[in-house]
Design a protein around this motif. Structure first.
Motif, PDB file in Angstrom:
ATOM      1  N   SER A  99       0.862  -1.181   0.000  1.00 22.63           N
ATOM      2  CA  SER A  99       0.000   0.000   0.000  1.00 22.63           C
ATOM      3  C   SER A  99       0.900   1.232   0.000  1.00 22.63           C
ATOM      4  N   GLY A 101       0.857   4.520   0.793  1.00 21.29           N
ATOM      5  CA  GLY A 101       1.003   5.326   1.999  1.00 21.29           C
ATOM      6  C   GLY A 101       1.750   4.594   3.098  1.00 21.29           C
ATOM      7  N   SER A 120       1.862  16.463  -4.362  1.00 25.51           N
ATOM      8  CA  SER A 120       0.435  16.290  -4.118  1.00 25.51           C
ATOM      9  C   SER A 120      -0.312  16.168  -5.434  1.00 25.51           C
ATOM     10  N   SER A 124      -8.287  12.757  -6.479  1.00 25.87           N
ATOM     11  CA  SER A 124      -9.251  11.744  -6.079  1.00 25.87           C
ATOM     12  C   SER A 124     -10.582  12.397  -5.729  1.00 25.87           C
ATOM     13  N   ASN A 125     -11.323  11.845  -4.774  1.00 26.98           N
ATOM     14  CA  ASN A 125     -12.659  12.367  -4.500  1.00 26.98           C
ATOM     15  C   ASN A 125     -12.623  13.751  -3.845  1.00 26.98           C
ATOM     16  N   ARG A 127     -13.295  14.927  -0.870  1.00 27.13           N
ATOM     17  CA  ARG A 127     -12.666  15.035   0.446  1.00 27.13           C
ATOM     18  C   ARG A 127     -11.159  15.161   0.325  1.00 27.13           C
ATOM     19  N   ASP A 128     -10.574  14.484  -0.633  1.00 30.36           N
ATOM     20  CA  ASP A 128      -9.131  14.471  -0.795  1.00 30.36           C
ATOM     21  C   ASP A 128      -8.649  15.388  -1.916  1.00 30.36           C
ATOM     22  N   GLY A 132      -4.700  14.529  -1.957  1.00 31.10           N
ATOM     23  CA  GLY A 132      -4.590  13.207  -2.541  1.00 31.10           C
ATOM     24  C   GLY A 132      -4.495  12.211  -1.404  1.00 31.10           C
ATOM     25  N   THR A 133      -4.975  11.025  -1.641  1.00 33.56           N
ATOM     26  CA  THR A 133      -5.066  10.050  -0.558  1.00 33.56           C
ATOM     27  C   THR A 133      -3.712   9.622  -0.013  1.00 33.56           C
ATOM     28  N   VAL A 134      -2.711   9.441  -0.860  1.00 34.34           N
ATOM     29  CA  VAL A 134      -1.395   9.014  -0.380  1.00 34.34           C
ATOM     30  C   VAL A 134      -0.746  10.127   0.438  1.00 34.34           C
ATOM     31  N   GLU A 136      -2.183  12.536   2.013  1.00 30.56           N
ATOM     32  CA  GLU A 136      -2.927  12.687   3.254  1.00 30.56           C
ATOM     33  C   GLU A 136      -2.545  11.597   4.255  1.00 30.56           C
ATOM     34  N   TYR A 137      -2.429  10.365   3.793  1.00 29.56           N
ATOM     35  CA  TYR A 137      -2.047   9.262   4.678  1.00 29.56           C
ATOM     36  C   TYR A 137      -0.662   9.517   5.274  1.00 29.56           C
TER      37      TYR A 137
END
Length: 157
Positions: A99, A101, A120, A124-125, A127-128, A132-134, A136-137
């Motif tokens: 994974s 992140g 960055s 994605s959606n 919220r992110d 970006g999800t990665v 953010e993680y």
């Protein structure tokens, strides 16, 4: 202060913007860059399965797809490593599978990174959208300071 930095990249334009910040980081004491490209385990599973197309899975295509992916990653790593070395830093390359992140955070810990510098995406959606999800993680879970290099506003349009 930031002698060894971790530079995670998927080789996309936003992630490669980090290269432009290396001279400034060198002035701040950076001497080593741990270049990390995580091969997402979801992608490995999809490639290994060959996907289920109209005619089903063809074993020869699985091997060819895996070979192309390996060659593409190798090419990107070599080019990125050369670009970093031209800027006067030592480069260590890591290519974990998992994974993204989680692997970035783990590699930063294992390699003793003093800073994570990450681009960055923000694609994605809702919220992110900003990070970006990665990214953010990594921000939420890293034990080191994280420098996020924003993507260009013009690139979002």
């Amino acid at each position: 202060m930031f002698k060894r930095i971790l530079f995670p990249t998927d080789f996309s334009e936003p992630s490669m913007k980090v290269l432009g910040y290396i001279p400034t980081l060198r002035e701040a004491g950076t001497r080593e860059v741990v270049l990390v490209h995580v091969i997402d385990s979801k992608d490995v599973t999809l490639i290994a399965s060959g996907g289920q197309g109209f005619l089903g899975t063809v074993p020869d295509q699985e091997t060819e797809a895996q070979k192309r992916l390996r060659e593409e990653i190798h090419h990107h790593i070599i080019n990125t490593r050369r670009a970093l070395e031209k800027q006067g830093v030592e480069v260590i390359v890591r290519v974990p599978i998992g994974s993204p992140g989680k692997e970035i955070v783990n590699t930063a810990d294992v390699e003793g990174a003093s800073l994570i510098v990450i681009g960055s995406h923000g694609r994605s959606n809702i919220r992110d959208r900003l990070l970006g999800t990665v990214s953010e993680y990594v921000i939420k879970n890293a034990h080191q300071p994280v420098l996020v290099i924003k993507r260009d506003v013009a690139a979002q349009k």
